[in-house]
Design a protein around this motif. Structure first.
Motif, PDB file in Angstrom:
ATOM      1  N   GLY A 438       0.790  -1.225   0.000  1.00  0.00           N
ATOM      2  CA  GLY A 438       0.000   0.000   0.000  1.00  0.00           C
ATOM      3  C   GLY A 438       0.820   1.272   0.000  1.00  0.00           C
ATOM      4  O   GLY A 438       0.413   2.287   0.583  1.00  0.00           O
ATOM      5  N   SER A 439       1.981   1.266  -0.665  1.00  0.00           N
ATOM      6  CA  SER A 439       2.822   2.457  -0.706  1.00  0.00           C
ATOM      7  C   SER A 439       2.413   3.368  -1.865  1.00  0.00           C
ATOM      8  O   SER A 439       1.809   2.922  -2.848  1.00  0.00           O
ATOM      9  CB  SER A 439       4.291   2.068  -0.848  1.00  0.00           C
ATOM     10  OG  SER A 439       4.524   1.483  -2.111  1.00  0.00           O
ATOM     11  N   TYR A 440       2.767   4.651  -1.734  1.00  0.00           N
ATOM     12  CA  TYR A 440       2.486   5.611  -2.801  1.00  0.00           C
ATOM     13  C   TYR A 440       3.420   5.409  -3.984  1.00  0.00           C
ATOM     14  O   TYR A 440       3.007   5.529  -5.147  1.00  0.00           O
ATOM     15  CB  TYR A 440       2.654   7.028  -2.243  1.00  0.00           C
ATOM     16  CG  TYR A 440       2.562   8.125  -3.291  1.00  0.00           C
ATOM     17  CD1 TYR A 440       3.698   8.803  -3.722  1.00  0.00           C
ATOM     18  CD2 TYR A 440       1.339   8.473  -3.841  1.00  0.00           C
ATOM     19  CE1 TYR A 440       3.627   9.796  -4.669  1.00  0.00           C
ATOM     20  CE2 TYR A 440       1.248   9.459  -4.807  1.00  0.00           C
ATOM     21  CZ  TYR A 440       2.388  10.129  -5.226  1.00  0.00           C
ATOM     22  OH  TYR A 440       2.306  11.107  -6.174  1.00  0.00           O
ATOM     23  N   ALA A 441       4.688   5.058  -3.718  1.00  0.00           N
ATOM     24  CA  ALA A 441       5.678   4.857  -4.777  1.00  0.00           C
ATOM     25  C   ALA A 441       6.677   3.797  -4.315  1.00  0.00           C
ATOM     26  O   ALA A 441       6.761   3.466  -3.125  1.00  0.00           O
ATOM     27  CB  ALA A 441       6.403   6.158  -5.116  1.00  0.00           C
ATOM     28  N   ALA A 442       7.423   3.266  -5.288  1.00  0.00           N
ATOM     29  CA  ALA A 442       8.453   2.266  -4.985  1.00  0.00           C
ATOM     30  C   ALA A 442       9.592   2.424  -5.978  1.00  0.00           C
ATOM     31  O   ALA A 442       9.366   2.770  -7.145  1.00  0.00           O
ATOM     32  CB  ALA A 442       7.882   0.845  -5.046  1.00  0.00           C
ATOM     33  N   ALA A 443      10.831   2.177  -5.525  1.00  0.00           N
ATOM     34  CA  ALA A 443      12.012   2.294  -6.386  1.00  0.00           C
ATOM     35  C   ALA A 443      12.961   1.153  -6.064  1.00  0.00           C
ATOM     36  O   ALA A 443      12.997   0.643  -4.940  1.00  0.00           O
ATOM     37  CB  ALA A 443      12.717   3.639  -6.187  1.00  0.00           C
ATOM     38  N   LEU A 444      13.758   0.753  -7.074  1.00  0.00           N
ATOM     39  CA  LEU A 444      14.778  -0.288  -6.903  1.00  0.00           C
ATOM     40  C   LEU A 444      16.136   0.306  -7.241  1.00  0.00           C
ATOM     41  O   LEU A 444      16.322   0.875  -8.318  1.00  0.00           O
ATOM     42  CB  LEU A 444      14.477  -1.488  -7.797  1.00  0.00           C
ATOM     43  CG  LEU A 444      15.377  -2.719  -7.585  1.00  0.00           C
ATOM     44  CD1 LEU A 444      14.575  -3.990  -7.785  1.00  0.00           C
ATOM     45  CD2 LEU A 444      16.565  -2.717  -8.552  1.00  0.00           C
ATOM     46  N   PHE A 445      17.056   0.203  -6.297  1.00  0.00           N
ATOM     47  CA  PHE A 445      18.412   0.708  -6.475  1.00  0.00           C
ATOM     48  C   PHE A 445      19.399  -0.464  -6.435  1.00  0.00           C
ATOM     49  O   PHE A 445      19.230  -1.402  -5.656  1.00  0.00           O
ATOM     50  CB  PHE A 445      18.795   1.696  -5.368  1.00  0.00           C
ATOM     51  CG  PHE A 445      18.123   3.034  -5.485  1.00  0.00           C
ATOM     52  CD1 PHE A 445      18.741   4.075  -6.145  1.00  0.00           C
ATOM     53  CD2 PHE A 445      16.863   3.243  -4.946  1.00  0.00           C
ATOM     54  CE1 PHE A 445      18.135   5.311  -6.244  1.00  0.00           C
ATOM     55  CE2 PHE A 445      16.241   4.470  -5.044  1.00  0.00           C
ATOM     56  CZ  PHE A 445      16.876   5.515  -5.704  1.00  0.00           C
ATOM     57  N   LEU A 446      20.463  -0.375  -7.278  1.00  0.00           N
ATOM     58  CA  LEU A 446      21.553  -1.348  -7.255  1.00  0.00           C
ATOM     59  C   LEU A 446      22.854  -0.638  -6.928  1.00  0.00           C
ATOM     60  O   LEU A 446      23.074   0.505  -7.342  1.00  0.00           O
ATOM     61  CB  LEU A 446      21.680  -2.066  -8.607  1.00  0.00           C
ATOM     62  CG  LEU A 446      20.511  -2.945  -9.027  1.00  0.00           C
ATOM     63  CD1 LEU A 446      20.828  -3.610 -10.361  1.00  0.00           C
ATOM     64  CD2 LEU A 446      20.210  -4.003  -7.975  1.00  0.00           C
ATOM     65  N   TYR A 447      23.722  -1.341  -6.176  1.00  0.00           N
ATOM     66  CA  TYR A 447      25.052  -0.803  -5.913  1.00  0.00           C
ATOM     67  C   TYR A 447      25.905  -0.906  -7.163  1.00  0.00           C
ATOM     68  O   TYR A 447      25.813  -1.862  -7.922  1.00  0.00           O
ATOM     69  CB  TYR A 447      25.737  -1.579  -4.781  1.00  0.00           C
ATOM     70  CG  TYR A 447      25.104  -1.331  -3.438  1.00  0.00           C
ATOM     71  CD1 TYR A 447      24.815  -0.044  -3.009  1.00  0.00           C
ATOM     72  CD2 TYR A 447      24.797  -2.394  -2.599  1.00  0.00           C
ATOM     73  CE1 TYR A 447      24.238   0.174  -1.784  1.00  0.00           C
ATOM     74  CE2 TYR A 447      24.220  -2.186  -1.359  1.00  0.00           C
ATOM     75  CZ  TYR A 447      23.939  -0.896  -0.960  1.00  0.00           C
ATOM     76  OH  TYR A 447      23.374  -0.682   0.251  1.00  0.00           O
ATOM     77  N   GLU A 448      26.758   0.086  -7.339  1.00  0.00           N
ATOM     78  CA  GLU A 448      27.593   0.102  -8.536  1.00  0.00           C
ATOM     79  C   GLU A 448      29.040  -0.200  -8.231  1.00  0.00           C
ATOM     80  O   GLU A 448      29.805  -0.542  -9.125  1.00  0.00           O
ATOM     81  CB  GLU A 448      27.471   1.461  -9.231  1.00  0.00           C
ATOM     82  CG  GLU A 448      28.053   1.485 -10.624  1.00  0.00           C
ATOM     83  CD  GLU A 448      27.808   2.778 -11.331  1.00  0.00           C
ATOM     84  OE1 GLU A 448      27.220   2.774 -12.417  1.00  0.00           O
ATOM     85  OE2 GLU A 448      28.198   3.813 -10.774  1.00  0.00           O
TER      86      GLU A 448
END
Length: 784
Positions: A438-448
């Motif tokens: 039930g979140s407003y937004a979601a993001a996926l981050f990867l380490y570089e």
């Protein structure tokens, strides 16, 4: 003894020898069977020279002996002459007693002796096979004396003229080159067979990995879809064991003895391969005392998997394992809500197995899927107990949520098994996670990089829609890698595999620079879920809420499971890309080496030999000159074709120009997509370098530019290519944040280790000057 001296017969005799040499060379070049070609060449030369025996002799070193040796490889002899190659005493020998002969042959001198002029014991051996006069011309290959060609006169003793011996040197060189060429081809053929076998082995390993990955995906899917755990777990153990070539796969759970209160592990579920002794019903091994297996249990309690051969275990547990045939064993610990419950174990009773990292990663993922099924069973049982005590409406709502979660996981697992586009799959994970929590937004981050401080956004969804990162102006700050200290909020929890929640109202802007962007989006709380493979953090999923949250959502376990699926997809993608790039690079390098080492060198040798023959032939022999010229032109065309093939393996940016043009083109390409000012300056008259040097200098330049843009965050980069008479210099200078080159982790993280290796490979002198906050300058000097 009757001795006759053969005087030079002028141009006619020399012409006959030259024609014989050309005929012999033609046979060596055109007849496919080497033995037949060499014997034909020896016969032509022997009959033209009117001698009785012609032998090809190879020199060889004898490590345990003082004097070098010689042996006859090929022989032609006249009808009434004794064969030497099959004579037991004189088919091979040493240079003992004739070491001065060996020294003169190595100096390129031809030898000519009558029988009575030869020293003992060599003279007696030659007399036994009827030799009256012996003539030897050396064979040189690649500047080293390889052996010689011997000419024996047995009917009468003859003196050979200097001109005759000079022509015979050319014939001998042709014969030696043909033999060496055949040996090189045989060596290359053997190397090619070994390479083919290696590729087959690699391909089998990749197929085995793919089968493992496919089986794990199917196992996870079955565990989610099968409600009866007593059916699901044994089926999963069998599927894993068969595809991974295991002897025994078990689920062992820890329990406390009611009487003694001591801890033990009991085999709860087990699969064994045909012919393997089951352990679940074994009188002494079905239940294992924790004290006896302390070295293993200690690792499992700490959350570390074990992968050992039997010889590495202490005696007390090794003897027990040997009694049921175990040679190698592995185990993955299982935790539920932070509490250790047992492990999934893998036994190999056939071989002492060295587990590859790929096998460990895949089997770990499979074991975690079984652990998730057990956890799910506990949740189901807890919810079933709640159903009995709560109202029907509340119970039905909980069951609906559980079914919804299972359906969500089932859909994600199906997509993981079927979806070829990893980006689409990760977007689906974000949409599903955002909807479930039930979140407003979601993001996926990867380490570089290895420091875990540089993050790249790989996906963003908002209100159930995918937001394109590269094309949306409000996402501008995420279109480039983000550097920052992640330790403050969650690295400790990350390493334990735990999710965390924090509120933006409690955050310091200096610690979390993106806080203003989140506030413009109306975000107040963020939940972060780690993406971890084994013990290696790959990144995280961030879930943004527009309300204040004091704790993690109740269904966070579902989100953690979705994160595991995303982790597996990321890992599979990296494995596939690494295998493909490694295979392509290895094949290109192999082809370039083979073209250089075989075709180019062989054609060069033919041109040199034909050039020597052309200088010996007199001007009035038009027909012979014509054939030699045609053969030399064909060899030059072949050499040019080999060089064109070698150049075709260069990087695409070097295919249509030299190094300076390639750098200008590289700067132009990179400048179109970034704000950094890049200037390329050429000093001096441009000249070509070798293919290998230009390839590596271009790769060094690309790595240095990438470092300056991505890590140093330079606003200005200057490239200089300086062409001088005795040296060439490549210099890349930026005004970025600089670095401390004394730190090994920094050197590895910023690619400087690769730059050094490439510089060493081409014999370059590498200098790296950098001061934190003042930029970096990389210089490579190549001496001409």
């Amino acid at each position: 003894m009757l001795i006759s001296t053969s005087q030079p017969k002028g141009a006619i005799q020399q012409t006959h020898l030259l024609e014989a040499t050309a005929s012999a060379a033609n046979a060596l070049l055109t007849v496919d069977n080497l033995d037949q070609a060499v014997n034909m060449a020896l016969q032509i030369i022997g009959e033209t020279l009117d001698t009785d025996r012609v032998c090809v002799i190879e020199n060889f070193q004898r490590p345990s002996e003082l004097f070098p040796g010689w042996k006859i490889l090929y022989e032609w002899h006249s009808r009434h002459t004794v064969s030497q190659i099959y004579h037991p005493q004189v088919a091979q020998g040493t240079y003992k007693g004739i070491t001065d002969w060996y020294d003169r042959i190595n100096q390129g001198q031809a030898l000519s002796y009558l029988l009575e002029e030869m020293p003992e014991p060599f003279r007696s051996g030659q007399a036994a096979i009827g030799v009256k006069a012996l003539h030897i011309v050396p064979i040189f290959i690649d500047g080293k004396c390889w052996g010689s060609v011997g000419f024996d006169d047995c009917r009468e003793a003859k003196r050979r003229s200097t001109d005759e011996l000079a022509v015979l040197k050319t014939a001998a060189a042709c014969i030696g080159s043909a033999i060496q060429r055949q040996r090189i081809q045989e060596t290359l053929l053997q190397a090619e067979k070994e390479r083919a076998a290696e590729l087959i082995r690699i391909n089998e390993a990749l197929q085995h990995r793919d089968r493992l990955l496919s089986a794990v995906a199917q196992v996870t899917k079955n565990l989610l879809e099968t409600e009866d755990i007593d059916v699901a777990v044994p089926t999963a153990l069998q599927a894993i064991g068969e595809v991974a070539n295991m002897s025994r796969v078990q689920l062992i759970l820890e329990f406390a003895d009611q009487a003694t209160k001591k801890l033990h592990h009991r085999i709860t579920y087990e699969w064994v391969a045909p012919g393997i002794v089951p352990q679940i019903n074994h009188p002494t091994m079905a239940v294992i005392d924790n004290d006896h297996a302390e070295v293993i249990v200690k690792e499992l309690y700490a959350g570390r998997s074990i992968w050992r051969i039997i010889d590495d275990l202490p005696d007390v547990i090794r003897w027990q394992f040997e009694s049921i045939g175990i040679k190698s064993t592995g185990g993955v610990p299982l935790f539920i809500e932070g509490r250790y419950i047992g492990a999934v174990t893998f036994d190999d009773c056939i071989q002492y197995r060295q587990w590859s990292q790929q096998e460990i990663d895949v089997l770990t993922t499979a074991a975690e899927g079984i652990g998730a099924a057990l956890h799910r069973k506990q949740l189901v049982e807890a919810k079933q107990a709640a159903v009995a005590s709560e109202q029907e409406k509340a119970s039905q709502r909980q069951l609906t949520e559980l079914a919804r979660a299972n359906e969500s996981l089932r859909i994600c697992v199906n997509r993981l098994a079927d979806q070829l586009d990893s980006e689409k799959f990760l977007e689906h994970i974000l949409l599903e996670a955002s909807a479930q929590i039930g979140s407003y937004a979601a993001a996926l981050f990867l380490y570089e990089d290895s420091s875990h401080n540089t993050r790249v956004m790989k996906g963003y969804v908002r209100e159930g829609e995918v937001v394109p990162i590269k094309k949306n102006p409000e996402m501008a700050m995420f279109q480039v890698p983000i550097s920052g200290n992640t330790c403050t909020f969650w690295e400790t929890s990350l390493l334990r595999g735990e999710a965390v929640v924090f509120n933006l109202d409690d955050c310091d802007e200096q610690v979390y620079p993106q806080i203003n962007w989140h506030r413009t989006q109306g975000h107040r709380s963020i939940v972060r879920v780690p993406l971890i493979l084994g013990s290696r953090p790959l990144g995280f999923i961030g879930l943004c809420f527009r309300e204040y949250r004091a704790s993690l959502p109740q269904n966070i376990e579902l989100i953690m499971t979705l994160a595991q699926q995303a982790t597996l997809a990321i890992h599979l993608t990296k494995l596939a890309e690494n295998s493909r790039h490694a295979a392509i690079l290895e094949e290109r390098n192999r082809m370039a080496r083979e073209i250089h080492d075989t075709l180019a060198q062989a054609f060069t040798g033919v041109i040199v030999q034909l050039g020597a023959a052309s200088r010996i032939v007199t001007d009035d022999l038009i027909e012979v000159q014509t054939h030699i010229t045609q053969a030399r032109d064909l060899a030059r065309e072949g050499l040019a074709e080999a060089r064109r093939s070698l150049n075709a393996l260069r990087p695409q940016i070097l295919e249509t120009g030299n190094l300076s043009k390639a750098f200008n083109r590289l700067v132009s390409q990179m400048s179109t997509s970034i704000d950094t000012q890049i200037v390329c300056r050429i000093v001096g008259q441009v000249y070509s370098l070798s293919v290998d040097i230009e390839n590596n200098l271009l790769r060094i330049g690309q790595e240095a530019l990438t470092n300056a843009i991505k890590h140093a965050r330079a606003s200005e980069i200057k490239i200089e290519l300086v062409y001088e008479t005795i040296q060439m210099i490549l210099r890349i200078k930026d005004n970025g944040q600089g670095l401390n080159t004394d730190s090994l982790s920094v050197v590895k993280g910023f690619g400087l280790m690769g730059i050094k290796e490439r510089s060493d490979r081409i014999g370059g002198q590498l200098t790296i000057q950098s001061i934190p906050g003042q930029g970096t300058e990389i210089t490579i000097l190549i001496t001409n």
